[in-house]
Design a protein around this motif. Structure first.
Motif, PDB file in Angstrom:
ATOM      1  N   ALA A 153      72.764  52.602   8.076  1.00 32.65           N
ATOM      2  CA  ALA A 153      72.059  53.736   8.687  1.00 32.65           C
ATOM      3  C   ALA A 153      70.802  53.246   9.393  1.00 32.65           C
ATOM      4  O   ALA A 153      70.481  53.681  10.507  1.00 32.65           O
ATOM      5  CB  ALA A 153      71.688  54.769   7.620  1.00 32.65           C
ATOM      6  N   TRP A 154      70.129  52.310   8.735  1.00 36.82           N
ATOM      7  CA  TRP A 154      68.952  51.724   9.382  1.00 36.82           C
ATOM      8  C   TRP A 154      69.358  50.997  10.674  1.00 36.82           C
ATOM      9  O   TRP A 154      68.742  51.159  11.726  1.00 36.82           O
ATOM     10  CB  TRP A 154      68.240  50.743   8.434  1.00 36.82           C
ATOM     11  N   ALA A 155      70.434  50.194  10.584  1.00 32.81           N
ATOM     12  CA  ALA A 155      70.874  49.420  11.761  1.00 32.81           C
ATOM     13  C   ALA A 155      71.256  50.361  12.907  1.00 32.81           C
ATOM     14  O   ALA A 155      70.956  50.096  14.072  1.00 32.81           O
ATOM     15  CB  ALA A 155      72.049  48.516  11.393  1.00 32.81           C
ATOM     16  N   LEU A 156      71.897  51.485  12.563  1.00 31.52           N
ATOM     17  CA  LEU A 156      72.307  52.456  13.582  1.00 31.52           C
ATOM     18  C   LEU A 156      71.085  53.132  14.205  1.00 31.52           C
ATOM     19  O   LEU A 156      70.960  53.204  15.425  1.00 31.52           O
ATOM     20  CB  LEU A 156      73.231  53.507  12.928  1.00 31.52           C
ATOM     21  N   SER A 157      70.177  53.578  13.360  1.00 31.94           N
ATOM     22  CA  SER A 157      69.047  54.361  13.876  1.00 31.94           C
ATOM     23  C   SER A 157      68.053  53.494  14.618  1.00 31.94           C
ATOM     24  O   SER A 157      67.309  53.981  15.446  1.00 31.94           O
ATOM     25  CB  SER A 157      68.358  55.110  12.738  1.00 31.94           C
ATOM     26  N   SER A 158      68.041  52.185  14.313  1.00 35.94           N
ATOM     27  CA  SER A 158      67.060  51.329  14.985  1.00 35.94           C
ATOM     28  C   SER A 158      67.718  50.492  16.081  1.00 35.94           C
ATOM     29  O   SER A 158      67.101  49.588  16.619  1.00 35.94           O
ATOM     30  CB  SER A 158      66.388  50.417  13.955  1.00 35.94           C
ATOM     31  N   GLU A 159      68.987  50.812  16.388  1.00 38.42           N
ATOM     32  CA  GLU A 159      69.740  50.082  17.425  1.00 38.42           C
ATOM     33  C   GLU A 159      69.660  48.580  17.210  1.00 38.42           C
ATOM     34  O   GLU A 159      69.477  47.799  18.142  1.00 38.42           O
ATOM     35  CB  GLU A 159      69.246  50.469  18.816  1.00 38.42           C
ATOM     36  N   SER A 160      69.835  48.168  15.965  1.00 38.93           N
ATOM     37  CA  SER A 160      69.777  46.749  15.618  1.00 38.93           C
ATOM     38  C   SER A 160      71.020  46.016  16.126  1.00 38.93           C
ATOM     39  O   SER A 160      72.120  46.574  16.150  1.00 38.93           O
ATOM     40  CB  SER A 160      69.698  46.616  14.094  1.00 38.93           C
ATOM     41  N   SER A 161      70.838  44.745  16.491  1.00 38.15           N
ATOM     42  CA  SER A 161      71.996  43.944  16.905  1.00 38.15           C
ATOM     43  C   SER A 161      72.893  43.646  15.709  1.00 38.15           C
ATOM     44  O   SER A 161      74.002  43.163  15.855  1.00 38.15           O
ATOM     45  CB  SER A 161      71.528  42.638  17.542  1.00 38.15           C
ATOM     46  N   ASP A 162      72.413  43.946  14.526  1.00 35.10           N
ATOM     47  CA  ASP A 162      73.177  43.739  13.304  1.00 35.10           C
ATOM     48  C   ASP A 162      74.183  44.878  13.054  1.00 35.10           C
ATOM     49  O   ASP A 162      74.948  44.837  12.091  1.00 35.10           O
ATOM     50  CB  ASP A 162      72.194  43.654  12.120  1.00 35.10           C
ATOM     51  N   LEU A 163      74.193  45.891  13.933  1.00 43.97           N
ATOM     52  CA  LEU A 163      75.039  47.059  13.670  1.00 43.97           C
ATOM     53  C   LEU A 163      76.518  46.737  13.446  1.00 43.97           C
ATOM     54  O   LEU A 163      77.101  47.245  12.488  1.00 43.97           O
ATOM     55  CB  LEU A 163      74.890  48.121  14.774  1.00 43.97           C
ATOM     56  N   PRO A 164      77.158  45.918  14.284  1.00 46.45           N
ATOM     57  CA  PRO A 164      78.600  45.687  14.043  1.00 46.45           C
ATOM     58  C   PRO A 164      78.887  45.142  12.642  1.00 46.45           C
ATOM     59  O   PRO A 164      79.820  45.606  11.985  1.00 46.45           O
ATOM     60  CB  PRO A 164      78.976  44.666  15.123  1.00 46.45           C
TER      61      PRO A 164
END
Lengths: 370, 405
Positions: free
Chosen positions: A289-300
């Motif tokens: 959720a953090w990765a999604l909301s912060s548009e992190s490159s770690d999302l995948p």
């Protein structure tokens, strides 16, 4: 360090929980299962009135303009209460795709209507009894007109529009189709979880509108489901928690050999295993959720990790909830099967666990873990 | 949500980091056992003393006992930073993690002043004397006797699985003072000098071939009543304090983890193809990745609560069950990948790390609460299920069947 939701987000979640309890969402899910409709329109309209379909839609398009984290807490409650509405298809997939890849013109046209429920969307990708890939899509577009057949498309009874993953001269396209046009025919297909509807869509020269870049559709589709995987994970952990709670209650109330079955280690350890799986899934979903909301490159990687953990947790919790209930768990009358069936629907909806494990490992290979 | 330290936390982390960089070496990935063939105990004591002099040894303790009064979150930040460095581990954890808190809570001021700083400094090592041959998971079933004799107590009996007893200076001990009472009510808690006459320590050889724990025999060992911790009959209550601390101390398993399995699978050729191309290997590594990150993120959730000054939820209770089993599976994977040669002892540190994981993991699944006991605890304390029916409930201790009387 703050891997937790804010007080406002927690308040939104507790309000959502109260609402879905008051509306007897689980009972309504059974109603859909036993009735002739494939979703609960009355509850869907109430959800629209609450503004949930527009949570992520910016205020300029008449939505609430909130973030992904608000959507995550709503998703968890929808999962906990087995809510029989087309929310995942229309909000996690369709609306998010339009927000991310729609042209300004399309956004102006369609986003306000997604808020009001005038437009409801879904996404159609599968064509055969195997996993869709960018190599096996046969539905084709030519001169903006799409022909082909999609199967296993969720929520078409409610949906007015669908994004169609199709083949074009340049590769794979994402295209928007109005499901009410005469070149489209829709048929309900019976599915294992009768509390949600599955359909086939047959298109003969159906007019369509390109979303995103031509030929780039498979990458866009992957990106859409990476985002959606986080929201599905929250729906899955909500369902896992409900199944675990149900098993714990029954284990406390049901007596055998003169004492509650929950005092036997055979049951205790089973329930502890469910708690362990759920805790891992929940923590991984929070990170995603953090990765999604912060548009992190770690999302995948984060999304695949959450998705695999949440799928495992829900499948374990829902099947062992049946087991804990013994013979009662296998009856139509008890709710155990509703969670069991929904867990499978959610785990296959955007691709099986095998697919998500593969996505996780190939992403790790690219990012060179360690 | 964010992963940033507050300005104060960032400053604290920097202070930890700077001190560590000056005084220790960063880990490089695959660690050779730098501490082999040297006097490990002395190296560990030297490191502990260095930390103590700088205030890091027991940083959450008050200044008078050698700490710096650090908060829970600062303690975690220190542990995070220290874990990035190759420093000696495994000597002081039990004393500091279990004997320390009990002494802090139950000892007199004079005793605290005498023993706590020396414990933190590493000058004196402490062990925990709880388990017995007929009292493992059921620790309260212990039978070692304490009989009052004027201002002293006379101890007879046997303890077992006592880590570090062979190099410990002091120990905390729970024994039975009255077998006519119910089992939880007839116990009393002490600390004692491990050099007392009548104590005999015999190392136990483990499946790894090493000996980190012992049998300890007591024959007419004298303990002054002034070394009693808590009231006569409060032994179980005091023991519970340390068992709760033990569950925090025995947490994440050290050793081969998913990164090691992944690196190994990319490199290792099996009939010309790296293992990572094998679907079942990909599936297993995905599972371990989910477990490893599930634990990491669970810890971050715990830290988030601590960081706000709240009490964390029970989620950390899953740590040892998940990590010890993961360690065992990753160890087996590494050995299996070598086929027949997986049995051979070798100098290769990567292969050793898988073999050590596989040999050591069974111990971790037992120490500090077996998988089964931990699952009982989750079921009873977290999920609220009823306690197991206890066949010995309400019985005087002496009437409880033990199977080996």
């Amino acid at each position: 360090m703050n891997l937790d939701f804010s007080d406002d987000q927690k308040f939104l979640q507790s309000e959502a929980k109260k609402f879905l309890e008051k509306e007897e969402s689980v009972k309504r899910s059974r109603g859909v299962l036993e009735g002739s409709e494939s979703f609960d329109n009355d509850l869907w309209q109430k959800i629209i009135e609450l503004g949930w379909t527009g949570i992520r839609i910016p205020e300029e398009y008449e939505g609430l303009g909130l973030g992904h984290l608000e959507l995550c807490v709503i998703a968890e409650e929808l999962g906990r209460h087995l809510t029989p509405v087309p929310f995942s298809s229309s909000v996690y997939l369709f609306t998010e795709a339009v927000i991310k890849y729609g042209s300004e013109e399309l956004k102006k046209e369609i986003l306000p209507k997604l808020v009001t429920g005038e437009v409801v969307g879904t996404i159609a990708v599968t064509e055969d009894f195997l996993a869709p890939t960018n190599n096996n899509i046969k539905t084709e577009v030519s001169n903006e007109l799409i022909s082909g057949t999609k199967i296993a498309v969720p929520d078409c009874e409610a949906a007015t529009h669908s994004i169609i993953v199709c083949k074009s001269s340049k590769g794979i396209d994402l295209r928007l189709v109005d499901l009410s046009c005469k070149e489209v025919s829709i048929n309900q297909v019976e599915n294992i979880d009768g509390s949600r509807g599955y359909y086939s869509i047959e298109m003969k020269q159906a007019p369509s509108l390109l979303i995103g870049d031509e030929g780039n559709g498979w990458i866009l589709y992957e990106s859409i489901i990476n985002q959606a995987a986080v929201l599905f994970s929250f729906e899955q952990i909500g369902g896992s928690q409900a199944a675990l709670d149900m098993a714990v209650n029954y284990a406390n109330e049901r007596y055998a050999f003169g004492k509650p079955i929950g005092s036997y280690q055979g049951i205790k350890h089973k329930l502890a295993d469910m708690y362990v799986a759920l805790t891992l899934a929940k923590s991984n979903s929070y990170y995603a959720a953090w990765a999604l909301s912060s548009e992190s490159s770690d999302l995948p990687v984060a999304a695949a990790t959450a998705r695999v953990s949440a799928t495992k947790a829900y499948e374990l919790c829902s099947k062992e909830n049946i087991q804990t209930h013994g013979g009662n768990g296998f009856t139509w009358e008890y709710d155990c099967h509703l969670f069991y069936k929904r867990s499978k629907l959610l785990s296959l909806n955007i691709g099986s666990i095998a697919n998500w494990k593969e996505k996780l490992i190939s992403n790790l290979e690219q990012s060179n873990l360690n | 949500m964010d992963f940033k330290d507050t300005p104060e936390q960032a400053k604290f982390r920097k202070t930890c980091r700077e001190w560590l960089e000056k005084n220790a070496k960063l880990k490089t990935g695959v660690e050779k056992n730098e501490f082999a063939n040297i006097d490990f105990l002395q190296v560990a004591k030297d490191w502990q003393k260095k930390k103590y002099n700088a205030g890091w040894a027991m940083l959450h303790w008050p200044k008078e006992f050698g700490g710096i009064g650090a908060s829970a979150i600062e303690r975690i930040i220190w542990a995070e930073e220290e874990s990035k460095f190759n420093v000696p581990k495994g000597i002081f954890e039990i004393g500091l993690g279990m004997a320390g808190p009990v002494m802090m809570e139950y000892a007199t001021d004079e005793q605290k002043a005498r023993y706590l700083p020396a414990m933190a400094e590493g000058k004196e090592i402490w062990c925990q004397l709880f388990s017995e041959p007929s009292a493992g998971s059921d620790v309260a079933g212990l039978r070692s006797k304490a009989i009052k004799d004027g201002d002293n107590w006379i101890i007879n009996g046997q303890k077992v699985w006592t880590s570090g007893a062979h190099f410990s200076d002091y120990g905390i001990l729970v024994v039975r003072h009255d077998p006519n009472l119910e089992k939880h009510k007839g116990m009393t808690f002490f600390f004692l000098d491990m050099k007392s006459p009548g104590i005999e320590v015999k190392p136990i050889k483990q499946i790894t071939g090493g000996s980190s724990f012992n049998e300890v025999y007591f024959t007419d060992v004298v303990i002054p009543d002034s070394q009693r911790l808590g009231e006569v009959g409060d032994g179980w209550k005091v023991a519970i304090t340390t068992l709760m601390n033990e569950r925090l101390a025995v947490g994440d398993a050290n050793g081969a983890d998913v990164e090691d399995a992944f690196r190994w699978a990319k490199k290792q050729d099996d009939s010309g193809e790296p293992l990572i191309n094998n679907k079942s290997v990909r599936s297993s590594i995905a599972d371990w990745y989910c477990e490893a990150n599930g634990l990491k993120n669970t810890k971050l959730r715990t830290m988030s609560a601590l960081s706000r000054g709240e009490t964390p939820g029970p989620e950390a209770s899953i740590t040892k069950i998940v990590s010890a089993n993961k360690l065992q599976n990753i160890g087996a994977f590494g050995m299996d990948s070598l086929d027949m040669a997986g049995m051979l002892k070798t100098d290769d540190p990567e292969i050793q790390s898988f073999q050590n994981a596989w040999l050591g993991a069974p111990g971790l699944r037992i120490a500090g609460g077996t998988d089964e006991i931990l699952k009982n605890i989750i079921a009873e304390r977290v999920l609220g299920l009823p306690q197991d029916a206890r066949a010995d409930k309400g019985m005087p201790y002496k009437d409880i069947p033990s199977g080996n009387s």
